[in-house]
Design a protein around this motif. Sequence first.
Motif, short mmCIF file in Angstrom:
data_model
loop_
_atom_site.label_atom_id
_atom_site.label_comp_id
_atom_site.label_asym_id
_atom_site.label_seq_id
_atom_site.Cartn_x
_atom_site.Cartn_y
_atom_site.Cartn_z
N ALA A 87 0.72 -1.18 -0.47
CA ALA A 87 0.23 -0.11 -0.30
C ALA A 87 0.95 1.28 -0.13
CB ALA A 87 -0.66 0.28 0.62
N GLU A 88 2.27 0.76 1.10
CA GLU A 88 3.07 2.32 0.91
C GLU A 88 3.43 2.56 -0.46
OE1 GLU A 88 6.69 4.62 0.59
OE2 GLU A 88 6.60 2.04 0.40
N ARG A 89 3.83 1.83 -1.44
CA ARG A 89 4.18 1.55 -2.65
C ARG A 89 3.11 2.27 -3.62
NH1 ARG A 89 8.83 3.12 -2.60
NH2 ARG A 89 8.81 3.04 -4.47
N ARG A 90 2.43 1.79 -3.20
CA ARG A 90 1.18 2.54 -4.23
C ARG A 90 0.35 3.46 -3.88
NH1 ARG A 90 -1.45 -1.31 -8.48
NH2 ARG A 90 -2.99 0.04 -7.80
N VAL A 91 0.58 3.99 -2.82
CA VAL A 91 -0.04 5.39 -2.42
C VAL A 91 1.57 6.69 -2.97
CG1 VAL A 91 -0.12 7.12 0.03
CG2 VAL A 91 -1.53 4.86 -0.52
N THR A 92 2.42 6.15 -2.41
CA THR A 92 3.86 7.06 -3.37
C THR A 92 3.34 7.08 -5.11
OG1 THR A 92 5.42 5.65 -1.52
CG2 THR A 92 6.17 7.05 -3.69
N ALA A 93 2.65 6.57 -5.21
CA ALA A 93 2.78 5.60 -6.88
C ALA A 93 1.57 7.23 -7.10
CB ALA A 93 2.82 4.49 -7.60
N TRP A 94 0.87 7.02 -6.40
CA TRP A 94 -0.41 7.70 -6.49
C TRP A 94 -0.79 9.01 -7.30
CZ3 TRP A 94 -3.75 4.15 -3.39
CH2 TRP A 94 -4.13 3.30 -3.41
N LEU A 95 0.44 9.62 -5.89
CA LEU A 95 0.54 10.28 -5.57
C LEU A 95 2.11 11.29 -6.43
CD1 LEU A 95 0.00 11.11 -2.06
CD2 LEU A 95 -1.82 11.66 -3.86
N ALA A 96 2.92 10.44 -6.88
CA ALA A 96 3.55 11.01 -7.52
C ALA A 96 3.15 11.69 -9.21
CB ALA A 96 4.48 10.02 -7.40
N ALA A 97 1.85 10.49 -9.66
CA ALA A 97 1.62 10.46 -10.79
C ALA A 97 1.63 12.35 -11.23
CB ALA A 97 0.58 9.44 -10.95
N PRO A 98 0.63 12.89 -10.07
CA PRO A 98 0.22 14.39 -10.76
C PRO A 98 1.05 14.84 -10.56
CG PRO A 98 -1.33 13.19 -9.22
CD PRO A 98 -0.16 12.12 -9.37
N GLN A 99 2.14 14.95 -10.20
CA GLN A 99 3.62 15.93 -9.92
C GLN A 99 4.58 15.49 -11.01
OE1 GLN A 99 4.73 17.50 -6.90
NE2 GLN A 99 2.89 17.31 -5.87
N VAL A 100 4.53 14.55 -11.74
CA VAL A 100 5.49 13.89 -13.15
C VAL A 100 4.32 14.46 -14.16
CG1 VAL A 100 5.81 12.20 -14.62
CG2 VAL A 100 6.80 12.22 -11.83
N ALA A 101 3.14 14.71 -14.02
CA ALA A 101 1.67 15.18 -15.03
C ALA A 101 2.79 17.06 -15.23
CB ALA A 101 1.01 14.88 -14.98
N ARG A 102 2.80 17.71 -14.50
CA ARG A 102 2.03 18.87 -14.04
C ARG A 102 4.36 19.86 -13.63
NH1 ARG A 102 -0.33 19.96 -8.73
NH2 ARG A 102 1.43 18.24 -7.83
N ALA A 103 5.34 18.43 -14.03
CA ALA A 103 6.03 19.26 -14.51
C ALA A 103 6.97 19.59 -15.61
CB ALA A 103 7.24 17.75 -13.74
N PRO A 104 7.64 20.65 -16.08
CA PRO A 104 7.64 21.14 -16.97
C PRO A 104 8.51 20.44 -18.12
CG PRO A 104 9.05 22.32 -15.54
CD PRO A 104 7.41 21.67 -14.42
N GLU A 105 8.43 20.50 -19.03
CA GLU A 105 9.41 20.06 -19.55
C GLU A 105 10.83 20.17 -20.50
OE1 GLU A 105 7.94 17.86 -23.63
OE2 GLU A 105 6.29 18.06 -22.53
N PRO A 106 11.76 19.90 -20.28
CA PRO A 106 13.34 20.33 -20.46
C PRO A 106 13.35 21.49 -22.23
CG PRO A 106 12.98 18.40 -20.82
CD PRO A 106 11.45 18.10 -20.25
N VAL A 107 13.63 22.43 -22.04
CA VAL A 107 13.45 23.42 -22.84
C VAL A 107 14.59 22.22 -24.02
CG1 VAL A 107 14.21 25.20 -24.28
CG2 VAL A 107 13.35 24.77 -22.07
#
Length: 109
Positions: A87-107
């Motif tokens: 569950a700890e790994r799943r929770v971390t993945a659930w909460l990390a997914a929106p963070q990755v989606a919002r990260a700006p792409e490198p120029v």
Amino acid sequence: MGAALTRYRVIAWIVGVVLIVLVVIGMPLKYVFDNAVVVETVGPAHGFLYMIYLVAAFDLSRRADWPLKRMLLVMLAGTVPFVSFFAERRVTAWLAAPQVARAPEPVAR
């Protein structure tokens, strides 16, 4: 939400390890060898730590705005050996997914 996730991850691991000690070491000692010392000491500790786990999971679920079903499943994960680690790994993945989606792409240069 990062601090709430860290608190949850730490207590999930602690509760998981204590529950494994209780089930894998304490229960056989109590019922096979008639020695309840591990169950008598680790059992109440697990109960207290599980209450902290519930508070941490509730805090995290409210901050992440999870549905009730997800919150309850994560809370129940501390009652089954080895499931709190999953569950700890799943929770971390659930909460990390929106963070990755919002990260700006490198120029590109």
